[in-house]
Design a protein around this motif. Structure first.
Motif, mmCIF file in Angstrom:
data_model
loop_
_atom_site.group_PDB
_atom_site.id
_atom_site.type_symbol
_atom_site.label_atom_id
_atom_site.label_comp_id
_atom_site.label_asym_id
_atom_site.label_seq_id
_atom_site.Cartn_x
_atom_site.Cartn_y
_atom_site.Cartn_z
ATOM 1 N N ASP A 24 0.784 -1.194 0.015
ATOM 2 C CA ASP A 24 0.219 0.052 0.107
ATOM 3 C C ASP A 24 0.800 1.351 -0.064
ATOM 4 N N GLY A 40 2.483 1.630 -3.499
ATOM 5 C CA GLY A 40 1.439 1.872 -4.540
ATOM 6 C C GLY A 40 1.261 3.666 -4.357
ATOM 7 N N GLY A 41 1.162 3.811 -2.911
ATOM 8 C CA GLY A 41 0.845 5.545 -2.777
ATOM 9 C C GLY A 41 1.891 6.063 -3.138
ATOM 10 N N LEU A 53 4.146 5.426 -5.375
ATOM 11 C CA LEU A 53 4.021 5.848 -7.003
ATOM 12 C C LEU A 53 3.160 6.503 -7.688
ATOM 13 N N ASN A 54 2.007 6.398 -7.161
ATOM 14 C CA ASN A 54 0.695 7.267 -7.598
ATOM 15 C C ASN A 54 1.124 8.770 -7.250
ATOM 16 N N ALA A 55 1.580 8.863 -6.191
ATOM 17 C CA ALA A 55 2.050 10.494 -6.109
ATOM 18 C C ALA A 55 2.999 10.749 -7.110
ATOM 19 N N LEU A 104 3.476 9.688 -10.140
ATOM 20 C CA LEU A 104 2.886 9.614 -11.549
ATOM 21 C C LEU A 104 2.036 10.823 -11.767
ATOM 22 N N ASP A 105 1.298 11.305 -10.285
ATOM 23 C CA ASP A 105 0.566 12.586 -10.537
ATOM 24 C C ASP A 105 1.226 13.807 -10.731
ATOM 25 N N GLU A 144 2.502 13.631 -14.406
ATOM 26 C CA GLU A 144 1.375 14.060 -15.311
ATOM 27 C C GLU A 144 0.778 15.285 -15.406
#
Length: 126
Positions: free
Chosen positions: A14, A17-18, A20-22, A24-25, A28
């Protein structure tokens, strides 16, 4: 990963994943180059004494110097670990493996270096 993480594996997944998502945000919405630069700077500042970095030979040499001196201040926080496990082989082979392919060392030897020998606490002072 499951064997190493045990009950905490889901928390680790978790968290990863958090993170990596940060990243990626940011990549982007702002600039992917910013993410790459930040990761590079973070890596340099966080792990200058890890395997493969320019300071790694110092860490390995200092680790062996401290093993040879049971009265070294490094051991004040605990106790001298004694000799490495027999599976480390002879000293020259052990040193070469630490320098060039620590992933080839048996798990018990890696644990000796990290947990018993406090290898992660070796940094140059000058």
């Amino acid at each position: 990963m499951g064997e190493l993480g045990g009950e905490e594996l889901e928390l680790l997944q978790d968290h990863a994943g958090g993170q990596l998502n940060a990243l990626l945000d940011v990549a982007e919405t702002d600039d992917p180059h910013l993410v790459v630069m930040w990761l590079g700077l973070r890596g340099v500042s966080a792990v200058p004494y890890w395997w493969g970095t320019p300071k790694w030979p110092f860490v390995v040499d200092e680790f062996f110097r401290r093993l040879d001196k049971p009265d070294h201040p490094h051991w004040l926080a605990g106790t001298h670990p004694g000799p490495p496990p027999e599976s480390a082989g002879d000293r020259e082979t052990f040193r070469d493996l630490l320098l060039f392919s620590p992933d080839a060392l048996p798990t018990e030897v890696v644990q000796f270096c990290i947990h018993d020998g406090g290898m992660g606490f070796i940094h140059d002072v000058g």
